[in-house]
Design a protein around this motif. Structure first.
Motif, PDB file in Angstrom:
ATOM      1  N   LEU A 281      15.532 126.716 -56.643  1.00 17.46           N
ATOM      2  CA  LEU A 281      16.352 125.513 -56.818  1.00 17.46           C
ATOM      3  C   LEU A 281      16.505 125.331 -58.314  1.00 17.46           C
ATOM      4  N   ARG A 289      16.433 117.891 -57.721  1.00 18.32           N
ATOM      5  CA  ARG A 289      15.591 118.928 -57.105  1.00 18.32           C
ATOM      6  C   ARG A 289      14.270 118.362 -56.598  1.00 18.32           C
ATOM      7  N   ILE A 467      24.359 120.265 -53.859  1.00 21.93           N
ATOM      8  CA  ILE A 467      24.212 121.708 -54.046  1.00 21.93           C
ATOM      9  C   ILE A 467      25.579 122.257 -54.395  1.00 21.93           C
TER      10      ILE A 467
END
Ligand SMILES: Nc1ncnc2c1ncn2[C@@H]1O[C@H](COP(=O)(O)OP(=O)(O)OP(=O)(O)O)[C@@H](O)[C@H]1O
Ligand SMILES: [Mg+2]
Length: 497
Positions: A281, A289, A467
């Motif tokens: 990530l 995150r 994302i």
């Protein structure tokens, strides 16, 4: 300018430092290097009056001095940013920043407005915008680190010591901080920086001073400073670069996240991690995150959406149920979230492992802890010693070892190797990869580009709680990650998968 001569410090049977001589010149940037437990923090604690040496002397401009408290060192212009955060969470930012100044310099009254203005001035110089009036507890670790640095700079020190301050920062913040150190150097400030990232030392330090097992192992001047020489001095052997593990053959999805909404965000997150897959990530500090990992572990409330492990829905907002479903988290901040600092190494390792029927076999428990200590190379003589007697990197190894001891189906890692030295880091990756090979799914947030590039099969890039990229194979590059993290778009002919 500031000299240490013959400094020795022992803790019981452990010799943390043995007969160290070191002089730091005016306007010198010195990198203090060494493996976990080699004595770096102990040395700077002695220099800043936190710890008294057993023997040896400190002198400033040739005159011997004795520091019995940190205030003594501050009086002589030495300010430490410690390895673990020391800010007082309930006090506002400006009180934290101005605290040493008030205790140190004057009895004069300074208006609150003035204190706030000075705090804002220093934070501006550090390139961060933080409301000086909110309590520190409302800030994340990055901002808290800047409050620590501001607190050290407020006394206008001659020597600034940063004990792994950069480990809590993202890449951009680190760059800004290192640039600031170089600017202050021009004005005569000396700096001692401790970091496990070699690039930070080679870019910024005039000299690296290396400790091994509490002893002086050698030093390198700026021109000689490179990874190979440094690692040789630190570990006394060459580390063979680790071969990247084979790409996984994709099995069934272990972790399925559908339309998950983080609290306070309207965006929806959807992702999958397969058995055996290590997914990174990436993203800038504040991209969401940590919030995502904490939501998956049930630590943080969610605003909707579903999380499933092996097809079974995980009830939200419930850490215990998340763990029962096989989700284990290695949190970002070991001191406030990962460890019970008043307990022993053993108690911390076994935390959460006590069976409900209450029949704990003490002997077997300790043997388990000893096994883990050996497997992770934790430097300690006694697992019943307080966990705070371990060096920072060794504490981190305990947190990781404990998460793995739960045999998780899905391992969630938030900046897992923060403060872990270069050799041990490789060993930890190996252990994680071994587990992945047996089917564990791994989701790992990291601000360390080398870690993301070197360990992950696939990389999800986050930007503003979303994302924005799902990168495979050749698309996993520093360039694409940096581009997406800052809100940029990939060119259409190299569309992210
Ligand atoms: N309060 C303490 N009680 C007992 N032992 C201690 C204490 N503080 C440090 N030690 C020991 O002294 C040694 C040196 O520790 P130190 O914290 O200086 O290491 P370090 O080089 O800063 O490591 P790291 O990179 O992990 O931060 C270690 O073996 C550690 O366990
Ligand atoms: Mg340390």
């Amino acid at each position: 300018m500031i000299s240490l001569a013959g400094i020795t410090k022992t803790y019981g049977a452990v010799t943390a430092l043995c007969n160290i001589d070191l002089t730091v010149d005016r306007a010198e940037v010195l990198a203090l290097a060494g493996e976990n437990g080699s004595g770096k923090s102990t040395l700077v604690k002695i220099l800043s009056g936190v710890v008294l040496p057993d023997s040896g002397t400190i002198s400033i401009d040739g005159r011997p001095v004795t520091f019995t408290t940190p205030l003594d060192a501050l009086d002589h212009g030495i300010a430490l940013v410690a390895q673990e955060l020391t800010v007082l969470p309930h006090l506002p930012v400006y009180e934290n920043v101005m605290l040493p100044f008030l205790r140190h310099r004057t009895r004069r009254l300074i208006s609150r407005r003035n204190l706030i203005a000075r705090t804002t001035g220093i934070l501006d110089a550090l390139g961060v915008q933080i409301d000086p009036c909110i309590p520190v507890s409302r800030l994340g670790p990055v901002q808290q680190t800047f409050v620590e640095i501001a607190k050290a700079l407020v006394v206008e020190p001659k020597l600034l010591i940063l004990d792994e301050a950069t480990s809590r920062l993202g890449e951009q913040e680190v760059e800004f901080l290192l640039a600031l150190i170089k600017r202050l150097k021009v004005q005569g400030l000396s700096t001692i920086m401790i970091t496990h990232r070699i690039a930070e030392m080679t870019s910024t330090a005039d000299r690296a001073f290396v400790l091994r097992d509490g002893k002086f192992a050698g030093q390198l001047l700026h021109a000689e400073l490179n990874e190979h020489e440094l690692v040789n001095l630190m570990v006394g052997r060459t580390i063979v670069p680790r071969a990247k593990k084979h790409a996984v053959s994709v099995a069934a999805p272990r972790l399925q996240v559908q339309d998950l909404q983080l609290q306070g965000s309207r965006k929806r997150l959807t992702l999958e991690v397969q058995a055996g897959e290590i997914v990174g990530l990436a993203g800038l500090v504040g991209a969401g995150r940590t919030e995502l990992l904490e939501a998956l572990a049930g630590v943080r409330r969610t605003g909707g959406g579903t999380v499933a492990v092996d097809g079974h829905l995980v009830p939200p907002n419930n850490t215990r149920r998340s763990l029962q479903h096989g989700l284990a988290l290695v949190p970002e901040d070991r001191h406030t979230q990962g460890l019970i600092v008043s307990d022993s190494i053993h108690e911390n390792y076994e935390l959460g492992a006590v069976p409900w029927h209450g029949l704990v076999n003490r002997k077997r428990g300790r043997a388990r802890t000893r096994d883990a200590v050996a497997r992770f190379g934790v430097k300690t003589g006694n697992v019943l010693a307080p966990v705070t007697s371990l060096s920072g990197g060794n504490q981190q190894k305990i947190v990781i070892a404990r998460a793995l001891s739960k045999n998780p189906t899905v391992l969630l890692l938030d900046e897992p190797t923060r403060g872990v030295d270069i050799g041990a880091r490789d060993e930890i990756y190996q252990i994680i990869e071994e587990q992945a090979r047996t089917g564990m799914a791994v989701l790992m947030a990291s601000s360390d580009m080398l870690e993301i590039l070197g360990v992950c099969d696939r990389v999800l890039v986050m930007h503003e709680n979303e994302i924005v990229g799902d990168l495979h194979g050749a698309l996993i590059t520093e360039h694409t990650i940096a581009l997406l993290s800052t809100g940029g778009k990939l060119e259409t002919h190299v569309k992210a998968h």
